[in-house]
Design an enzyme around this catalytic site. Structure first.
Site, PDB file in Angstrom:
ATOM      1  N   GLU A  11      -6.175  -7.461  -1.949  1.00 37.66           N
ATOM      2  CA  GLU A  11      -6.810  -7.488  -0.630  1.00 37.66           C
ATOM      3  C   GLU A  11      -8.270  -7.109  -0.802  1.00 37.66           C
ATOM      4  O   GLU A  11      -8.592  -6.144  -1.502  1.00 37.66           O
ATOM      5  CB  GLU A  11      -6.162  -6.490   0.343  1.00 37.66           C
ATOM      6  CG  GLU A  11      -4.751  -6.810   0.775  1.00 37.66           C
ATOM      7  CD  GLU A  11      -4.253  -5.830   1.847  1.00 37.66           C
ATOM      8  OE1 GLU A  11      -5.100  -5.180   2.508  1.00 37.66           O
ATOM      9  OE2 GLU A  11      -3.029  -5.713   2.017  1.00 37.66           O
ATOM     10  N   GLU A  20       0.814  -1.224   0.000  1.00 33.47           N
ATOM     11  CA  GLU A  20       0.000   0.000   0.000  1.00 33.47           C
ATOM     12  C   GLU A  20       0.847   1.274   0.000  1.00 33.47           C
ATOM     13  O   GLU A  20       0.651   2.177   0.825  1.00 33.47           O
ATOM     14  CB  GLU A  20      -0.984  -0.018   1.157  1.00 33.47           C
ATOM     15  CG  GLU A  20      -1.959  -1.185   1.064  1.00 33.47           C
ATOM     16  CD  GLU A  20      -3.086  -1.138   2.080  1.00 33.47           C
ATOM     17  OE1 GLU A  20      -4.129  -1.755   1.833  1.00 33.47           O
ATOM     18  OE2 GLU A  20      -2.907  -0.493   3.131  1.00 33.47           O
TER      19      GLU A  20
END
Length: 462
Positions: free
Chosen positions: A355, A235
């Protein structure tokens, strides 16, 4: 009953039923659970009478590659149904918890999951892998060796993430702390992306991981087909530069650096998928206006040389609304569709939703809504798959075995306590396995039964 056979039997029985009309496909998984002996007999019928060869050849444990919009193994399709379990290395470092690593791989294999994403980092924290720049704990490294070895044992490939954007397990903030301790004049955690010394720390870590020779197998990570891909960063964000130039330069440098050390394996960035300045016409799909201010740019970032496939995360409950509602469902659908189209038409590469999940902490949470979100994700991917599109797979956040519930962040799925979701995941695995083995089929009926197989793959009531 052997775990690999158990899943193969589910597939064989499902095919047998849908082709011969013996029973509805929705009962296939139930039959497996109720009577292993009957399943084995039916599976033998499926293999002998229908002459389906759904097993991979013994020598087929080859490195996954990208070919156009798809992943391939030995030039055959490889669609991903996978999961995240980030703490595997840390658990493997302690003999009292090492068994949980085996448990999660074993349970994942029983429902056909084939790829796991986990951390290949723990920087300066408890049970740190990298205690300080270039200084590693051999015991923890051997724990990572164990994770890689166990994954192969259960035919599960690994996406190994190399550093965190966040402070969990050290990450970007720890690198900056190390730099400050060394006397560097650093003012922001985002200096990680631009300061030469910090970039040097990261490159050394990359070299150390990729060149590691597994103490269990004597195979270096960069030569091991168990590795599905290297992830540059979990991320990545650089909010101090909304233009995205700083992060873009870092991605360009590091993607090629990883490839210079290991040209065999794929590389992905680990992005959440936010649209940025390069595509103002696409920012409408972002969950909020803040998403385009964090220095990431889905299209521009993934056009970098050395990046093999696109990564996207999905958290409607964090990004859109913390209350379970149709708004979350609608967001997931549009978010997936926009990224699949862009991966195919613009990027010309596969996209993996690395995810996704729904938290039990959400207001109004219930398992039916969670199951609906999972079903939606799988449906959108199948809609892409049936057209040969870029929707290459997904990795649920996250799979935990029994006895690890104390680690639950709200998103954990424990299969023994999630029978309905387990069935949904297993069915999707079965469908993808059919796609992955189409080129291996040896059916005496040729294509005459293709319509029945298509019904099994896409029937919404299944």
């Amino acid at each position: 009953m052997d775990t690999c056979f158990r899943f193969r039997a589910t597939i064989s029985l499902a095919i047998l039923m849908v082709i011969t009309g013996m029973s509805s496909c929705s009962n296939a998984h139930v039959a497996v659970e109720e009577d292993d002996g009957a399943v084995e007999a039916l599976a033998e019928t499926a293999h002998s009478d229908l002459v389906f060869d759904l097993e991979m050849e013994e020598d087929a444990w080859l490195t996954v590659q990208k070919k156009g919009h798809q992943f391939v193994v030995n030039d055959k399709p490889f669609y991903v149904n996978g999961f995240n379990t980030y703490w595997l290395m840390v658990f493997a470092a302690d003999q009292s918890t090492r068994g949980k690593v085996t448990d999660v791989f074993k349970q994942a294999s029983t429902i056909g999951l084939t790829v796991c994403r986990t951390w290949a980092f723990n920087d300066g924290q408890w049970r740190a892998l990298q205690k300080s720049p270039s200084v590693y704990d051999e015991t923890v490294f051997q724990a990572l060796d164990f994770v890689v070895t166990e994954a192969k044992k259960y035919k599960i490939r690994l996406v190994l993430s190399l550093v965190n954007n966040w402070d969990a397990y050290g990450g970007k903030p720890q690198y900056v702390k190390w730099g400050k301790d060394a006397g560097l004049n650093l003012t922001s955690d985002d200096d990680f992306f631009s300061h030469p010394t910090l970039k040097g720390y990261y490159k050394t870590h990359v070299q150390t991981i990729l060149n590691r020779v597994n103490t269990f197998t004597n195979v270096s990570y960069k030569d091991d087909p168990t590795i599905f891909a290297w992830e540059l960063m979990n991320e990545a964000r650089c909010a101090s530069d909304p233009s995205g130039d700083v992060l873009q330069a870092w991605i360009e440098e590091m993607a090629m650096f990883v490839k210079s050390v290991d040209p065999k394996h794929m590389v992905e960035i680990g992005l959440e998928g936010f649209y940025g300045p390069s595509t103002p016409n696409r920012v409408q799909y972002n969950p909020n206006t803040y998403a385009q201010q964090v220095g990431t740019d889905f299209i521009r970032n993934h056009q970098v040389l050395g990046v093999d496939y696109a990564s996207v995360h999905m958290y409607p409950d964090s990004w859109v609304s913390q209350t379970v509602s149709a708004v979350q469902y609608s967001f997931v659908k549009k978010w997936m569709q926009s990224h699949i189209v862009d991966a195919e038409k613009i990027l010309e590469m596969p996209v993996v939703f690395g995810e996704f999940g729904i938290s039990s902490h959400d207001q109004g949470y219930n398992t039916s809504f969670r199951d609906a979100i999972y079903s939606l994700v799988y449906k959108e991917l199948l809609n892409s798959t049936r057209k040969g599109g870029s929707g290459a797979g997904s990795l649920m956040w996250q799979l935990f075995p029994d006895g690890t519930e104390y680690m639950d962040d709200g998103y954990a799925v424990v299969l023994s306590k999630s029978s309905s979701l387990s069935n949904i995941i297993s069915l999707h695995s079965t469908r993808l396995m059919l796609f992955n083995t189409l080129c291996n089929w040896k059916c005496r009926w040729g294509c005459r039964k293709r319509k029945s197989v298509d019904t099994f793959l896409y029937h919404e009531e299944l």
